[in-house]
Design an enzyme around this catalytic site. Sequence first.
Site, PDB file in Angstrom:
ATOM      1  N   TYR A   1      49.889  43.261  79.175  1.00 31.24           N
ATOM      2  CA  TYR A   1      50.974  43.408  78.200  1.00 31.24           C
ATOM      3  C   TYR A   1      52.315  43.039  78.831  1.00 31.24           C
ATOM      4  O   TYR A   1      53.078  42.230  78.290  1.00 31.24           O
ATOM      5  CB  TYR A   1      51.040  44.850  77.661  1.00 31.24           C
ATOM      6  CG  TYR A   1      52.341  45.129  76.939  1.00 31.24           C
ATOM      7  CD1 TYR A   1      52.568  44.632  75.669  1.00 31.24           C
ATOM      8  CD2 TYR A   1      53.360  45.846  77.568  1.00 31.24           C
ATOM      9  CE1 TYR A   1      53.775  44.847  75.031  1.00 31.24           C
ATOM     10  CE2 TYR A   1      54.571  46.069  76.935  1.00 31.24           C
ATOM     11  CZ  TYR A   1      54.779  45.571  75.665  1.00 31.24           C
ATOM     12  OH  TYR A   1      55.988  45.772  75.037  1.00 31.24           O
TER      13      TYR A   1
ATOM     14  N   LYS B   1      55.271  39.677  78.264  1.00 31.64           N
ATOM     15  CA  LYS B   1      56.732  39.700  78.102  1.00 31.64           C
ATOM     16  C   LYS B   1      57.394  38.776  79.127  1.00 31.64           C
ATOM     17  O   LYS B   1      58.345  38.048  78.816  1.00 31.64           O
ATOM     18  CB  LYS B   1      57.265  41.125  78.238  1.00 31.64           C
ATOM     19  CG  LYS B   1      56.790  42.074  77.135  1.00 31.64           C
ATOM     20  CD  LYS B   1      57.256  41.643  75.760  1.00 31.64           C
ATOM     21  CE  LYS B   1      56.753  42.537  74.648  1.00 31.64           C
ATOM     22  NZ  LYS B   1      56.972  41.979  73.301  1.00 31.64           N
TER      23      LYS B   1
ATOM     24  N   SER C   1      61.061  43.869  77.350  1.00 29.56           N
ATOM     25  CA  SER C   1      60.812  45.255  77.749  1.00 29.56           C
ATOM     26  C   SER C   1      61.257  45.488  79.180  1.00 29.56           C
ATOM     27  O   SER C   1      61.185  44.580  80.021  1.00 29.56           O
ATOM     28  CB  SER C   1      59.311  45.529  77.634  1.00 29.56           C
ATOM     29  OG  SER C   1      58.975  46.749  78.238  1.00 29.56           O
TER      30      SER C   1
HETATM   31  P1  NAD Z   1      54.809  48.159  66.369  1.00 26.29           P
HETATM   32  O1  NAD Z   1      53.368  47.987  66.726  1.00 26.29           O
HETATM   33  O2  NAD Z   1      55.203  49.360  65.598  1.00 26.29           O
HETATM   34  O3  NAD Z   1      55.309  46.871  65.571  1.00 26.29           O
HETATM   35  C1  NAD Z   1      54.799  45.579  65.807  1.00 26.29           C
HETATM   36  C2  NAD Z   1      54.363  45.010  64.451  1.00 26.29           C
HETATM   37  O4  NAD Z   1      53.877  43.684  64.657  1.00 26.29           O
HETATM   38  C3  NAD Z   1      53.233  45.808  63.819  1.00 26.29           C
HETATM   39  O5  NAD Z   1      53.625  46.172  62.505  1.00 26.29           O
HETATM   40  C4  NAD Z   1      52.040  44.842  63.792  1.00 26.29           C
HETATM   41  O6  NAD Z   1      51.247  45.019  62.643  1.00 26.29           O
HETATM   42  C5  NAD Z   1      52.739  43.492  63.825  1.00 26.29           C
HETATM   43  N1  NAD Z   1      51.976  42.396  64.434  1.00 26.29           N
HETATM   44  C6  NAD Z   1      51.389  42.369  65.651  1.00 26.29           C
HETATM   45  N2  NAD Z   1      50.826  41.168  65.858  1.00 26.29           N
HETATM   46  C7  NAD Z   1      51.076  40.405  64.766  1.00 26.29           C
HETATM   47  C8  NAD Z   1      50.746  39.072  64.378  1.00 26.29           C
HETATM   48  N3  NAD Z   1      50.036  38.275  65.167  1.00 26.29           N
HETATM   49  N4  NAD Z   1      51.166  38.636  63.173  1.00 26.29           N
HETATM   50  C9  NAD Z   1      51.867  39.427  62.347  1.00 26.29           C
HETATM   51  N5  NAD Z   1      52.212  40.695  62.659  1.00 26.29           N
HETATM   52  C10 NAD Z   1      51.812  41.174  63.855  1.00 26.29           C
HETATM   53  O7  NAD Z   1      55.640  48.042  67.727  1.00 26.29           O
HETATM   54  P2  NAD Z   1      57.157  48.381  68.030  1.00 26.29           P
HETATM   55  O8  NAD Z   1      57.194  49.605  68.859  1.00 26.29           O
HETATM   56  O9  NAD Z   1      57.974  48.298  66.808  1.00 26.29           O
HETATM   57  O10 NAD Z   1      57.496  47.180  69.005  1.00 26.29           O
HETATM   58  C11 NAD Z   1      58.132  46.003  68.542  1.00 26.29           C
HETATM   59  C12 NAD Z   1      58.310  45.043  69.702  1.00 26.29           C
HETATM   60  O11 NAD Z   1      59.071  45.670  70.715  1.00 26.29           O
HETATM   61  C13 NAD Z   1      57.018  44.593  70.367  1.00 26.29           C
HETATM   62  O12 NAD Z   1      57.166  43.231  70.727  1.00 26.29           O
HETATM   63  C14 NAD Z   1      56.928  45.457  71.590  1.00 26.29           C
HETATM   64  O13 NAD Z   1      56.200  44.831  72.612  1.00 26.29           O
HETATM   65  C15 NAD Z   1      58.395  45.581  71.950  1.00 26.29           C
HETATM   66  N6  NAD Z   1      58.701  46.775  72.755  1.00 26.29           N
HETATM   67  C16 NAD Z   1      58.365  48.016  72.273  1.00 26.29           C
HETATM   68  C17 NAD Z   1      58.650  49.137  73.023  1.00 26.29           C
HETATM   69  C18 NAD Z   1      58.250  50.512  72.549  1.00 26.29           C
HETATM   70  O14 NAD Z   1      58.150  51.413  73.374  1.00 26.29           O
HETATM   71  N7  NAD Z   1      58.013  50.728  71.258  1.00 26.29           N
HETATM   72  C19 NAD Z   1      59.293  49.000  74.263  1.00 26.29           C
HETATM   73  C20 NAD Z   1      59.643  47.728  74.700  1.00 26.29           C
HETATM   74  C21 NAD Z   1      59.337  46.611  73.933  1.00 26.29           C
HETATM   75  C1  WQD Z   2      57.048  58.216  79.291  1.00 30.13           C
HETATM   76  C2  WQD Z   2      56.853  59.291  80.345  1.00 30.13           C
HETATM   77  C3  WQD Z   2      54.602  59.426  81.156  1.00 30.13           C
HETATM   78  C4  WQD Z   2      52.704  60.841  77.526  1.00 30.13           C
HETATM   79  C5  WQD Z   2      55.534  52.560  77.937  1.00 30.13           C
HETATM   80  C6  WQD Z   2      55.167  51.168  78.337  1.00 30.13           C
HETATM   81  C7  WQD Z   2      56.385  50.312  78.463  1.00 30.13           C
HETATM   82  C8  WQD Z   2      57.233  50.388  77.204  1.00 30.13           C
HETATM   83  C9  WQD Z   2      57.469  51.778  76.753  1.00 30.13           C
HETATM   84  C10 WQD Z   2      56.722  48.526  75.786  1.00 30.13           C
HETATM   85  C11 WQD Z   2      55.954  58.831  81.504  1.00 30.13           C
HETATM   86  C12 WQD Z   2      54.997  60.712  80.457  1.00 30.13           C
HETATM   87  C13 WQD Z   2      53.628  60.402  78.441  1.00 30.13           C
HETATM   88  C14 WQD Z   2      52.117  62.128  77.700  1.00 30.13           C
HETATM   89  C15 WQD Z   2      53.443  62.433  79.663  1.00 30.13           C
HETATM   90  N1  WQD Z   2      56.604  49.746  76.100  1.00 30.13           N
HETATM   91  N2  WQD Z   2      54.006  61.182  79.498  1.00 30.13           N
HETATM   92  N3  WQD Z   2      52.519  62.885  78.767  1.00 30.13           N
HETATM   93  O1  WQD Z   2      55.122  54.771  80.242  1.00 30.13           O
HETATM   94  O2  WQD Z   2      57.657  54.679  80.198  1.00 30.13           O
HETATM   95  O3  WQD Z   2      56.394  53.055  78.919  1.00 30.13           O
HETATM   96  O4  WQD Z   2      56.231  52.506  76.713  1.00 30.13           O
HETATM   97  O5  WQD Z   2      57.232  47.603  76.350  1.00 30.13           O
HETATM   98  O6  WQD Z   2      55.965  49.018  78.706  1.00 30.13           O
HETATM   99  O7  WQD Z   2      54.500  51.219  79.586  1.00 30.13           O
HETATM  100  O8  WQD Z   2      56.421  55.405  78.136  1.00 30.13           O
HETATM  101  O9  WQD Z   2      56.227  57.200  76.491  1.00 30.13           O
HETATM  102  O10 WQD Z   2      54.133  56.374  77.634  1.00 30.13           O
HETATM  103  O11 WQD Z   2      55.779  57.708  78.922  1.00 30.13           O
HETATM  104  O12 WQD Z   2      53.772  63.141  80.625  1.00 30.13           O
HETATM  105  O13 WQD Z   2      51.244  62.568  76.938  1.00 30.13           O
HETATM  106  O14 WQD Z   2      56.152  60.398  79.749  1.00 30.13           O
HETATM  107  O15 WQD Z   2      53.787  59.700  82.274  1.00 30.13           O
HETATM  108  O16 WQD Z   2      56.443  59.421  82.670  1.00 30.13           O
HETATM  109  P1  WQD Z   2      56.362  54.519  79.494  1.00 30.13           P
HETATM  110  P2  WQD Z   2      55.585  56.667  77.703  1.00 30.13           P
END
Ligand code: NAD
Ligand code: WQD
Length: 340
Positions: free
Chosen positions: A150, A154, A125
């Site tokens: 969290y 990572k 991330s």
């Molecule tokens: P998500 O929660 O939709 O998907 C993650 C899945 O993993 C879920 O279906 C959950 O049930 C499953 N899971 C969690 N722990 C588990 C375990 N111990 N065993 C089996 N299954 C398990 O999340 P996502 O948005 O698809 O994110 C996927 C990956 O990407 C994550 O590692 C997240 O940290 C990373 N990531 C997400 C974002 C984002 O904004 N969505 C941003 C950066 C990184």
């Molecule tokens: C985006 C922008 C908020 C909601 C998070 C995690 C990051 C990554 C992605 C996993 C920000 C603003 C949001 C609302 C708002 N995940 N906002 N009103 O904070 O960039 O990142 O998700 O790795 O680790 O921290 O994403 O979508 O929460 O926010 O104004 O109701 O929208 O303040 O500026 P963020 P976000």
Amino acid sequence: MQTVLVTGGTGYIGSHTAVELIETGYKVVIVDNLSNSQADVIDGIESITGVRPAFEQFDLCDREKTMALFKHYKIDAIIHFAAHKAVGESVDKPLEYYHNNINSLIYLLEAMKKYGTSSIVFSSSCTVYGQPDQLPVTENAPIKKALSPYGNTKQIAEEIIEDTLHATQGLKAIALRYFNPVGAHPSAAIGELPLGVPQNLVPFVTQTAAGLREKLRVFGSDYNTPDGTAIRDYIYVVDLAKAHVISVKRMLDNQNKKDFEIFNLGTGTGSSVLEIIHAFEKATGKKLNYELVARREGDIEKVWADTRYANNELGWTADTPLEQTLATAWAWEKKIRNIN
Ligand code: NAD
Ligand code: WQD
């Protein structure tokens, strides 16, 4: 046919990646414990691709079950999405986050060694950068102290992978540092399904437009940005998914230049919260009810990716226009809420 294990494959990014893998010709095995997703996502994947991926429901923190999976299937590569991902919750429940996100990775790496799986793609991330000193942020930017447990999982996970690769011949990995993934599959058969009140911007926007939320609160309008609202790099989830398929193929075809490679996955362009609101209104014709409120604790001011390394090395660009991306998010919200 090569087999890719997709952990967290019924989740948001995992399900979109499973579709792209199947459409590229890989056999997909999904493991998910459904802690943050639903089993009918498998139907959605099947309806898009015409192929039903294998699905095993268990917790990857169960070492025995994880080992048994590798004994049963011959896994060529892993894409490890499974993790808890709610930043705020991780502050309240750090041990749950360290337990889930770290142990699942350790057991997968052990299984790779034992069963001869060479390649793993890891979901990292942009949170590892915190507020970068220079923008756009490159992969070489310093990793600062994590802003949340969290985020720390990572950082630690990347280090665990690096140390394991250093000590083990024949293993390779690619860590993909996602910026802000948004949108849904153009078919609207799969998309993001946040449980409870969404914390992320775009699901809150679509739920407000759908009438589930009264108004969107814009967190902070006094940032040092052109319109005062915070800036992020919003990337279309299908573009993101495609980069995973390329990464798997790169390792399986021995095209990787190092055992451990790290890529930023973003568009390279930052958008403010107000720009997202206006792009959504333009793309959908819906007026959004919103108000400017105080900053959200822990938020950074601005971040967007330097994508040149991923563009050049992976031959990949996230080029879906923002309005088109937001239109897919709205199509998905309408579908799950039965709105015409
Ligand atoms: P998500 O929660 O939709 O998907 C993650 C899945 O993993 C879920 O279906 C959950 O049930 C499953 N899971 C969690 N722990 C588990 C375990 N111990 N065993 C089996 N299954 C398990 O999340 P996502 O948005 O698809 O994110 C996927 C990956 O990407 C994550 O590692 C997240 O940290 C990373 N990531 C997400 C974002 C984002 O904004 N969505 C941003 C950066 C990184
Ligand atoms: C985006 C922008 C908020 C909601 C998070 C995690 C990051 C990554 C992605 C996993 C920000 C603003 C949001 C609302 C708002 N995940 N906002 N009103 O904070 O960039 O990142 O998700 O790795 O680790 O921290 O994403 O979508 O929460 O926010 O104004 O109701 O929208 O303040 O500026 P963020 P976000």
